[in-house]
Write a protein that holds these residues in place. Structure first.
Motif, PDB file in Angstrom:
ATOM      1  N   ALA A  23       0.650  -1.487   0.003  1.00 55.29           N
ATOM      2  CA  ALA A  23      -0.122  -0.119  -0.113  1.00 55.29           C
ATOM      3  C   ALA A  23       0.957   0.963  -0.618  1.00 55.29           C
ATOM      4  O   ALA A  23       1.834   1.292   0.763  1.00 55.29           O
ATOM      5  N   ALA A  24       0.740   1.893  -0.833  1.00 59.79           N
ATOM      6  CA  ALA A  24       1.697   3.617  -1.336  1.00 59.79           C
ATOM      7  C   ALA A  24       0.669   4.744  -0.443  1.00 59.79           C
ATOM      8  O   ALA A  24      -0.467   4.328  -1.308  1.00 59.79           O
ATOM      9  N   SER A  25       1.653   5.558  -0.047  1.00 60.62           N
ATOM     10  CA  SER A  25       0.800   6.900  -0.537  1.00 60.62           C
ATOM     11  C   SER A  25       2.101   7.923  -0.450  1.00 60.62           C
ATOM     12  O   SER A  25       3.196   7.759  -0.304  1.00 60.62           O
ATOM     13  N   GLY A  26       1.680   9.402  -0.340  1.00 57.23           N
ATOM     14  CA  GLY A  26       2.592  10.465  -0.529  1.00 57.23           C
ATOM     15  C   GLY A  26       3.119  10.595  -1.776  1.00 57.23           C
ATOM     16  O   GLY A  26       3.795  10.635  -2.185  1.00 57.23           O
ATOM     17  N   LEU A  27       2.397   9.382  -2.953  1.00 60.26           N
ATOM     18  CA  LEU A  27       3.166   9.596  -4.507  1.00 60.26           C
ATOM     19  C   LEU A  27       2.097  10.206  -5.865  1.00 60.26           C
ATOM     20  O   LEU A  27       1.130  10.530  -5.156  1.00 60.26           O
ATOM     21  N   THR A  28       3.292  10.749  -6.572  1.00 61.69           N
ATOM     22  CA  THR A  28       2.501  10.657  -7.588  1.00 61.69           C
ATOM     23  C   THR A  28       2.646   9.521  -8.347  1.00 61.69           C
ATOM     24  O   THR A  28       3.701   9.130  -8.962  1.00 61.69           O
ATOM     25  N   PHE A  29       1.394   9.625  -8.861  1.00 63.79           N
ATOM     26  CA  PHE A  29       1.435   8.235  -9.641  1.00 63.79           C
ATOM     27  C   PHE A  29       1.287   8.359 -10.804  1.00 63.79           C
ATOM     28  O   PHE A  29       1.568   7.478 -11.427  1.00 63.79           O
ATOM     29  N   SER A  30       1.594   8.954 -11.547  1.00 59.84           N
ATOM     30  CA  SER A  30       1.103   9.168 -13.231  1.00 59.84           C
ATOM     31  C   SER A  30       2.384   9.068 -13.507  1.00 59.84           C
ATOM     32  O   SER A  30       2.475   8.557 -14.617  1.00 59.84           O
ATOM     33  N   THR A  31       3.102   9.439 -13.042  1.00 59.81           N
ATOM     34  CA  THR A  31       5.015   8.921 -13.918  1.00 59.81           C
ATOM     35  C   THR A  31       5.782   8.127 -12.843  1.00 59.81           C
ATOM     36  O   THR A  31       6.566   8.422 -11.906  1.00 59.81           O
ATOM     37  N   LEU A  32       5.632   7.248 -12.784  1.00 61.30           N
ATOM     38  CA  LEU A  32       5.926   6.008 -11.243  1.00 61.30           C
ATOM     39  C   LEU A  32       5.882   4.980 -11.705  1.00 61.30           C
ATOM     40  O   LEU A  32       5.135   4.089 -12.658  1.00 61.30           O
ATOM     41  N   VAL A  33       6.629   3.748 -11.459  1.00 58.47           N
ATOM     42  CA  VAL A  33       7.109   2.609 -11.845  1.00 58.47           C
ATOM     43  C   VAL A  33       6.661   1.845  -9.450  1.00 58.47           C
ATOM     44  O   VAL A  33       7.537   2.552  -9.172  1.00 58.47           O
ATOM     45  N   MET A  34       6.390   0.231  -9.854  1.00 54.24           N
ATOM     46  CA  MET A  34       6.444   0.502  -8.899  1.00 54.24           C
ATOM     47  C   MET A  34       6.845  -1.148  -8.489  1.00 54.24           C
ATOM     48  O   MET A  34       6.931  -2.020  -9.623  1.00 54.24           O
ATOM     49  N   ALA A  35       7.336  -1.409  -7.988  1.00 59.14           N
ATOM     50  CA  ALA A  35       8.184  -2.902  -8.203  1.00 59.14           C
ATOM     51  C   ALA A  35       9.037  -4.019  -6.980  1.00 59.14           C
ATOM     52  O   ALA A  35       8.463  -2.958  -6.194  1.00 59.14           O
ATOM     53  N   TRP A  36       8.891  -5.165  -7.327  1.00 52.96           N
ATOM     54  CA  TRP A  36       9.061  -5.538  -6.313  1.00 52.96           C
ATOM     55  C   TRP A  36      10.756  -6.213  -5.810  1.00 52.96           C
ATOM     56  O   TRP A  36      11.271  -7.024  -7.041  1.00 52.96           O
ATOM     57  N   PHE A  37      11.427  -6.018  -4.937  1.00 52.47           N
ATOM     58  CA  PHE A  37      12.841  -6.634  -4.544  1.00 52.47           C
ATOM     59  C   PHE A  37      12.984  -7.634  -3.469  1.00 52.47           C
ATOM     60  O   PHE A  37      11.594  -8.183  -3.079  1.00 52.47           O
ATOM     61  N   ARG A  38      13.887  -9.193  -3.891  1.00 54.30           N
ATOM     62  CA  ARG A  38      13.978  -9.013  -2.851  1.00 54.30           C
ATOM     63  C   ARG A  38      15.185  -9.817  -2.217  1.00 54.30           C
ATOM     64  O   ARG A  38      16.406  -9.754  -3.076  1.00 54.30           O
ATOM     65  N   GLN A  39      15.615 -10.467  -1.183  1.00 50.22           N
ATOM     66  CA  GLN A  39      16.595 -10.654  -0.633  1.00 50.22           C
ATOM     67  C   GLN A  39      17.032 -11.522  -0.118  1.00 50.22           C
ATOM     68  O   GLN A  39      16.238 -12.004   1.102  1.00 50.22           O
ATOM     69  N   ALA A  40      17.707 -12.814   0.069  1.00 55.30           N
ATOM     70  CA  ALA A  40      17.578 -13.777   0.902  1.00 55.30           C
ATOM     71  C   ALA A  40      19.124 -13.733   1.023  1.00 55.30           C
ATOM     72  O   ALA A  40      19.910 -12.981   1.238  1.00 55.30           O
ATOM     73  N   PRO A  41      19.096 -14.577   2.209  1.00 55.34           N
ATOM     74  CA  PRO A  41      19.889 -14.714   3.712  1.00 55.34           C
ATOM     75  C   PRO A  41      21.367 -14.824   3.040  1.00 55.34           C
ATOM     76  O   PRO A  41      21.527 -15.421   2.144  1.00 55.34           O
ATOM     77  N   GLY A  42      22.362 -13.469   2.839  1.00 55.76           N
ATOM     78  CA  GLY A  42      23.567 -13.340   2.265  1.00 55.76           C
ATOM     79  C   GLY A  42      23.931 -13.220   1.238  1.00 55.76           C
ATOM     80  O   GLY A  42      24.741 -12.982   0.361  1.00 55.76           O
ATOM     81  N   LYS A  43      22.070 -13.072   0.094  1.00 52.11           N
ATOM     82  CA  LYS A  43      22.210 -12.409  -1.256  1.00 52.11           C
ATOM     83  C   LYS A  43      22.262 -10.804  -0.814  1.00 52.11           C
ATOM     84  O   LYS A  43      22.147 -10.780  -0.554  1.00 52.11           O
ATOM     85  N   GLU A  44      22.446 -10.839  -1.849  1.00 52.17           N
ATOM     86  CA  GLU A  44      22.301  -9.567  -3.170  1.00 52.17           C
ATOM     87  C   GLU A  44      20.375  -9.477  -3.189  1.00 52.17           C
ATOM     88  O   GLU A  44      20.377 -10.442  -3.359  1.00 52.17           O
ATOM     89  N   ARG A  45      20.231  -7.734  -2.812  1.00 48.70           N
ATOM     90  CA  ARG A  45      18.757  -7.798  -3.354  1.00 48.70           C
ATOM     91  C   ARG A  45      18.974  -8.066  -4.382  1.00 48.70           C
ATOM     92  O   ARG A  45      19.290  -7.256  -5.428  1.00 48.70           O
ATOM     93  N   GLU A  46      17.795  -8.800  -5.420  1.00 49.60           N
ATOM     94  CA  GLU A  46      17.789  -8.591  -6.511  1.00 49.60           C
ATOM     95  C   GLU A  46      15.782  -8.719  -6.796  1.00 49.60           C
ATOM     96  O   GLU A  46      15.165  -8.570  -6.202  1.00 49.60           O
ATOM     97  N   PHE A  47      15.845  -8.438  -8.304  1.00 50.26           N
ATOM     98  CA  PHE A  47      14.610  -7.556  -8.796  1.00 50.26           C
ATOM     99  C   PHE A  47      13.837  -9.023  -9.087  1.00 50.26           C
ATOM    100  O   PHE A  47      14.341  -9.718  -9.177  1.00 50.26           O
ATOM    101  N   VAL A  48      12.797  -8.448  -8.968  1.00 49.54           N
ATOM    102  CA  VAL A  48      11.771  -9.336  -9.465  1.00 49.54           C
ATOM    103  C   VAL A  48      10.561  -9.548  -9.864  1.00 49.54           C
ATOM    104  O   VAL A  48      10.462  -9.524 -11.169  1.00 49.54           O
ATOM    105  N   SER A  49      10.112  -8.018 -10.319  1.00 48.24           N
ATOM    106  CA  SER A  49       8.912  -7.401 -10.874  1.00 48.24           C
ATOM    107  C   SER A  49       8.307  -6.271 -11.075  1.00 48.24           C
ATOM    108  O   SER A  49       9.113  -5.778  -9.229  1.00 48.24           O
ATOM    109  N   GLY A  50       8.626  -5.732 -12.121  1.00 51.27           N
ATOM    110  CA  GLY A  50       7.578  -4.320 -11.785  1.00 51.27           C
ATOM    111  C   GLY A  50       6.652  -3.881 -12.165  1.00 51.27           C
ATOM    112  O   GLY A  50       6.349  -4.832 -14.053  1.00 51.27           O
TER     113      GLY A  50
END
Length: 124
Positions: A23-50
């Motif tokens: 749930a997002a608030s305080g954003l200007t949604f017209s020019t916006l990308v939202m994405a999901w990243f994930r981070q497993a233990p001992g690994k770098e955060r990686e892109f999942v979907s946008g």
């Protein structure tokens, strides 16, 4: 003030499903990308979907393509990640993020705001 609040994580058996919400608030949604990243233990955060808010164009990492679906609800200003066919290697903390540009990027440095994360654990 920008706020991103994730929910929906949990423990699930391999092959199961979960639906994450951000749930997002305080954003200007017209020019916006939202994405999901994930981070497993001992690994770098990686892109999942946008998703591009303006036209709902979606992008996926190869590792989740065909199993995960990102969507957005304009009225609720919420983005979802439906995760099906979960595997133990999907276990990670999942983060929601936003960038104020109208195209998806896959690197963490390109995102300005982040949520606190929600844990997803997939047991074998």
């Amino acid at each position: 003030q920008v706020q991103l609040v994730e929910s929906g994580g949990g423990l699930v058996q391999a092959g199961g499903s979960l639906r994450l919400s951000c749930a997002a608030s305080g954003l200007t949604f017209s020019t916006l990308v939202m994405a999901w990243f994930r981070q497993a233990p001992g690994k770098e955060r990686e892109f999942v979907s946008g998703i591009r808010w303006s036209d709902a164009n979606a992008y996926y990492a190869d590792s989740v393509k065909g199993r995960f679906t990102i969507s957005r609800d304009s009225a609720q200003t919420t983005v979802y990640l439906q995760m099906n066919g979960l595997k133990p290697e999907d276990t990670a903390v999942y983060y929601c993020a936003t960038r104020n540009r109208n195209y998806v990027q896959v690197t963490t440095k390109d995102y300005e705001y982040w949520g606190q994360g929600t844990q997803v654990t997939v047991s074998s």
